[in-house]
Scaffold this motif. Sequence first.
Motif, short mmCIF file in Angstrom:
data_model
loop_
_atom_site.label_atom_id
_atom_site.label_comp_id
_atom_site.label_asym_id
_atom_site.label_seq_id
_atom_site.Cartn_x
_atom_site.Cartn_y
_atom_site.Cartn_z
N THR A 14 -15.10 -28.53 -16.75
CA THR A 14 -16.03 -27.54 -15.96
C THR A 14 -15.01 -26.08 -15.52
O THR A 14 -15.22 -25.50 -15.10
CB THR A 14 -16.94 -28.19 -15.43
N ILE A 15 -14.36 -26.91 -14.82
CA ILE A 15 -13.60 -26.11 -13.15
C ILE A 15 -12.53 -24.97 -14.34
O ILE A 15 -12.78 -24.07 -13.50
CB ILE A 15 -12.73 -26.57 -12.49
N ALA A 16 -11.79 -25.63 -15.19
CA ALA A 16 -10.81 -24.65 -15.66
C ALA A 16 -11.64 -23.60 -16.98
O ALA A 16 -11.53 -22.46 -16.18
CB ALA A 16 -10.60 -25.67 -16.86
N ALA A 17 -13.14 -24.21 -16.94
CA ALA A 17 -13.70 -22.71 -17.92
C ALA A 17 -13.93 -21.88 -17.52
O ALA A 17 -14.04 -20.92 -17.34
CB ALA A 17 -14.30 -23.66 -18.93
N GLY A 18 -14.63 -22.99 -15.93
CA GLY A 18 -15.42 -21.73 -14.58
C GLY A 18 -13.52 -20.75 -14.53
O GLY A 18 -14.63 -19.57 -14.75
N ALA A 19 -12.61 -20.79 -14.59
CA ALA A 19 -11.80 -20.52 -13.72
C ALA A 19 -11.72 -18.93 -15.23
O ALA A 19 -11.58 -18.34 -15.07
CB ALA A 19 -10.59 -21.71 -14.35
N LEU A 20 -11.50 -19.84 -16.32
CA LEU A 20 -10.92 -18.79 -17.70
C LEU A 20 -12.24 -17.65 -17.99
O LEU A 20 -11.63 -17.10 -18.39
CB LEU A 20 -10.63 -19.80 -18.76
N THR A 21 -13.71 -18.13 -17.79
CA THR A 21 -14.48 -17.52 -17.53
C THR A 21 -14.17 -15.88 -16.77
O THR A 21 -14.42 -14.76 -17.30
CB THR A 21 -15.67 -17.60 -16.45
N ILE A 22 -13.85 -16.25 -15.81
CA ILE A 22 -13.69 -15.25 -14.91
C ILE A 22 -11.94 -14.57 -14.85
O ILE A 22 -11.50 -13.36 -14.75
CB ILE A 22 -13.41 -15.33 -13.47
N LEU A 23 -11.34 -15.31 -15.09
CA LEU A 23 -9.65 -14.73 -15.54
C LEU A 23 -10.02 -14.12 -17.38
O LEU A 23 -8.70 -13.40 -17.43
CB LEU A 23 -8.96 -16.12 -15.95
N VAL A 31 -17.40 -15.02 -21.79
CA VAL A 31 -19.14 -15.80 -22.19
C VAL A 31 -18.69 -17.96 -23.13
O VAL A 31 -19.56 -17.98 -22.60
CB VAL A 31 -20.14 -14.76 -23.27
N LEU A 32 -17.84 -17.25 -23.41
CA LEU A 32 -17.73 -18.08 -24.37
C LEU A 32 -16.88 -19.16 -23.87
O LEU A 32 -17.24 -20.37 -23.86
CB LEU A 32 -16.48 -18.16 -25.99
N TRP A 33 -15.66 -19.19 -22.77
CA TRP A 33 -15.54 -20.18 -21.47
C TRP A 33 -17.26 -20.52 -20.89
O TRP A 33 -17.24 -21.96 -20.55
CB TRP A 33 -14.41 -19.09 -20.28
N LEU A 34 -18.01 -19.49 -20.83
CA LEU A 34 -18.89 -19.79 -19.38
C LEU A 34 -19.68 -20.81 -19.83
O LEU A 34 -20.50 -22.14 -20.03
CB LEU A 34 -19.69 -18.22 -19.78
N ILE A 35 -19.83 -20.73 -21.81
CA ILE A 35 -20.86 -21.67 -22.52
C ILE A 35 -20.18 -22.50 -22.57
O ILE A 35 -20.74 -23.83 -21.81
CB ILE A 35 -20.54 -21.17 -23.86
N VAL A 36 -18.31 -22.97 -22.27
CA VAL A 36 -17.80 -24.49 -22.36
C VAL A 36 -18.27 -24.65 -20.88
O VAL A 36 -18.78 -26.16 -20.39
CB VAL A 36 -16.32 -24.08 -22.77
N ALA A 37 -18.31 -24.01 -19.87
CA ALA A 37 -18.77 -24.54 -18.96
C ALA A 37 -19.51 -25.24 -18.22
O ALA A 37 -20.08 -26.98 -18.30
CB ALA A 37 -18.55 -23.17 -17.39
#
Lengths: 205, 347
Positions: A14-23, A31-37
């Motif tokens: 969750t945290i990694a995907a959240g970080a990747l959402t903004i990075l 958006v896809l990373w947000l979905i993973v989160a």
Amino acid sequence: MIQVIAFYLFATLTIAAGALTILARNPVHSVLWLIVAFFNAAGLMVLAGAEFIAMLLVIVYVGAVAVLFLFVVMMLDIDFAELRAGFVKNFPLGLLLAIVLVCELVLGIGAERAGGIQLGTPDGTAATAAGASNIEAIGALLYSKYLFLFEAAGIILLVAMIGAIVLTHRQRGGVRGQNISRQVARRPEDATVNMQPEVGKGVQL
Amino acid sequence: MTEFFQTIGMTYEWAWFVATICGILLIALPLMLAVAMIIYVDRKIWAAMALRRGPNVVGPFGLLQSFADGLKVFLQETIIPSAANKGLFLIAPIITFTVALLAWAVIPFNSGAILADINVGLLYVLAISSLGVYGTVIAGWASNSKYPFFSAMRASAQMISYEVSIGFILICVVLWAGSFNMGEIVEAQKSHVWIINGFVANPLLFPMWVMFLISGMAETQRAPFDLTEAESELVAGYQTEYSSMSFALYWLGEYANVLLMCALNATLFFGGYLPPLDIPVLYLVPGWLWLFAKIFFFFFVFSWVKATVPRYRYDQLMRLGWKVFLPVSLGFVVVVSGYLMYTGHFA
């Protein structure tokens, strides 16, 4: 043991995907990373014993909201230079928002430590009524104690929906639409005529 | 199965873990075989309706045709378009395929024979089916090509539209069964009307089943709703740029989804693993056999429709979803819940 492994797996993802959402540089990737989160957050909720909320998270956010996000972002023609310029301009606002969020988090954790809110029982088991499943517990609360709040939320959503329809609705002239019921109701007798014109004579239509 | 592994001397946690893995394999591997065979069945039915012979060369009666096709596809070169977004391009078919397998976890094969007996079973099915759209949308975008992109747009609009009415239809079923648990929904259908096992015999739920069947075809993008791969307009839709195994994964995923829709029809409206009639003699036949027979029947219906009904136009598809199914299913939610309240079903 397995619960612990699952928890750390979901939490890290969750945290990694959240970080990747903004990075992520590409907005579609974001958006896809947000979905993973979202998905991993749903996993965490299943672990916490709130399977109903987890399923709703997947259905509503992953299944509907994020699809629309993706829909919009995919069709955007994004200029990265312009995006960077916006970054500098909006940086103070973002910083302010981040500070507010951090304050809320600290307050929330503080309130939980002080015993202000009873989210779950101290030993980590879910705080549902004994013998009732998640859905029944939520339903019993939602349709009795919080009935008016629930209905108010419904009305707000209805107003928002009508508002969105009114704002985007436009009447286009000169479009030849289809009237399905008229087409279905049409019989061969209405549409065709049997004629036997004489030689050299036309047919009046 | 957990008890069995515990007797070998595992702790409960590991026994459960190993038992679940075994359960997954027990469902997924036969399912793969079933998908291969059902593709053959589909082609045979389609051929029979068009007065052709269908596949009849590979193996006896052409039974091995799907495996030959699979092998051919497996040996082909995987082509990745140079302008494609490589990572997403490769992930998309895997998502489609995985999602098609996931929902089988909550299908009851017999009383108690269910991999994940969760009390939000039906919501889980809805959640998983709403994920299905990602495989298509990501493929359309990552291919970086016009036709796949059009197809992806169509697919997402189509699936979101029909999920809404499917949701309302399922609410009617849940109201009548009084549970989201798939096993309990099946048990609730036991001699539902006279001695008939199944919600379909109920005059209030029969129209819901008809709508569910049609929405299911739209949701799995089967003909007559296969606008996402309408070859006369979009080449091959979102899979235009795919080749080799990634193409095969779409193929398998699509059929696994169709089988799932058939299984849902059987489980939610036709009494799942229960025999059609509540007669003691019929219970001698094992439950999974009844379920498979029902799945096969619905698959025949799907193929039948595919072979006979011409493709819808896109605006007709949207009209059917939003202007016909949505109001009717919403109305039925009110009618069904009103009837149940009136008769004191919830007391």
